[in-house]
Scaffold this active site. Structure first.
Site: not given
Ligand SMILES: *Cc1c(COP(=O)(O)O)cnc(C)c1O
Length: 370
Positions: A32, A260
């Site tokens: 994702k 800045y």
């Molecule tokens: C993002 C996510 C993961 C992965 O988590 P990590 O800590 O990056 O391994 C797994 N399950 C769900 C439902 C998530 O939203």
């Protein structure tokens, strides 16, 4: 001028490391949010070649993008618009997380329209207080799903939940609730193949909770899910290196204000080096006065204010030249600051650092599958 170098061989090696940890459990690679900033399609192709079992994303649009890139792996998407139309997802064979009755009814409708069976994973909220059905909603959801399975619209592939990783006691309580929810599903006559609960952190910490599948995100990118451990503690190798060339240098007198707000003034005649990376690229403004970067093996404090497009280093009398390579973060094994270092300097976590890297950075890939 600026480059995110993504080492896909590190991603494949991290997959192998995590697979060795979780034994027989299937591995769902979480890609994702543009694979946490690493490039979703390139990472997904590499994971597919390296034998990952599943891919996971939040949005259906991300899943469809993977299908459009001809990635044939099972893909699970779990975060939906309240008015989501599921037709395209079901048609593309995307597996769907289900958190409530409205979602599964909309999914069944899409399946009926297409004359297909939708593959779903039921999500129970065991205590994160985020996505998923509450324990109160669960029996009703199971009953509805059981009916839709009987009508031939949906098939339950899995049951899943997500840990809060607050304390070990909290996590163990969630595991107990998860097992109970699974038992309720069985008692309600809902059949499924996969239970999955743990992400990177829980997969490392709770071998008893791997069930049939684990969902691994941050560890694939070579980052530790724990603030108190480095990636190297788990044999994980960071996949992202953020670099830029020094755009220009100039000599200035003592007492000159830099960037800045003049967080920094030169104390003697100095060389200022300009680097074209700013908060638009994901280098947090909070890094001003806190972070370190590396040039030719030496680390420098980012002691002036990070702007939208650029920041400036006071490199004193060092012979830094335009065109020299600046490493903002990378694999600390090579002596450069890590994403964890930058996160600590900015009061955040490594996840947020890599995920927000972008803007005008170009990504280049090592070990790319073509
Ligand atoms: C993002 C996510 C993961 C992965 O988590 P990590 O800590 O990056 O391994 C797994 N399950 C769900 C439902 C998530 O939203």
């Amino acid at each position: 001028m600026r480059e995110l170098i993504i080492d896909l061989d590190a991603v494949a090696a991290n997959l192998a490391t995590m697979r060795a940890r979780v034994g027989k459990a299937l591995v769902l690679g979480v890609v994702k949010a543009n694979a946490y900033g690493h490039g979703m399609i390139q990472v997904a192709r590499k994971l597919e070649a390296a034998g990952v079992d599943y891919l996971g994303v939040a949005d259906i649009d991300e899943a469809l993008e993977l299908r459009e890139a001809s990635i044939d792996l099972p893909i699970l998407a779990w975060l939906h618009d309240p008015q989501q139309n599921f037709v395209r997802a079901v048609d593309a064979g995307i597996e769907l997380g289900v958190a409530n009755i409205a979602q599964v009814e909309a999914i069944a409708k899409a399946a009926e329209h297409l004359g297909r069976v939708a593959r779903i994973h039921l999500k129970i909220d065991t205590g994160l207080g985020r996505n998923g059905a509450s324990e109160q909603q669960w029996p009703q959801l199971l009953q509805t799903v059981h009916g839709l399975v009987a009508e031939g619209f949906v098939q339950v592939v899995g049951i899943f939940s997500h840990l809060s990783c607050t304390t070990e006691a909290d996590d163990l309580a969630q595991i107990v609730r998860f097992d109970k929810a699974v038992e309720q599903a069985r008692a309600a006559g809902v059949e499924f193949e996969l239970r999955h609960l743990t992400a990177s952190d829980g997969s490392i910490k709770y071998p008893q909770a791997h069930y049939e599948m684990v969902r691994i995100g941050v560890a694939l990118y070579g980052l530790s899910p724990f603030e108190e451990n480095s990636a190297a503690d788990f044999n994980l190798r960071p996949a992202m290196t953020a670099t830029a060339k020094v755009s220009l240098v100039k000599r200035v007198e003592a007492g000159e204000g830099v960037s800045y707000g003049y967080l920094h003034r030169t104390v003697s005649q100095s060389t200022l080096a300009l680097i074209a990376v700013g908060y638009a690229e994901g280098l947090p403004r909070a890094a001003s006065g806190k972070a370190k970067v590396s040039i030719k093996g030496k680390t420098y404090d980012v002691n002036s204010r990070v702007a939208m497009d650029q920041f400036v280093l006071d490199v004193g009398n060092d012979s830094v030249k335009a065109g020299d390579l600046v490493t903002i973060f990378g694999d600390p094994a090579s002596g450069v600051p890590s994403a964890d270092d930058l996160a600590a300097a900015c009061g955040t976590i490594n996840y947020e650092i890599v995920t927000r890297m972008g803007g005008r950075f170009k990504r280049s890939y090592l070990g790319e599958e073509v």
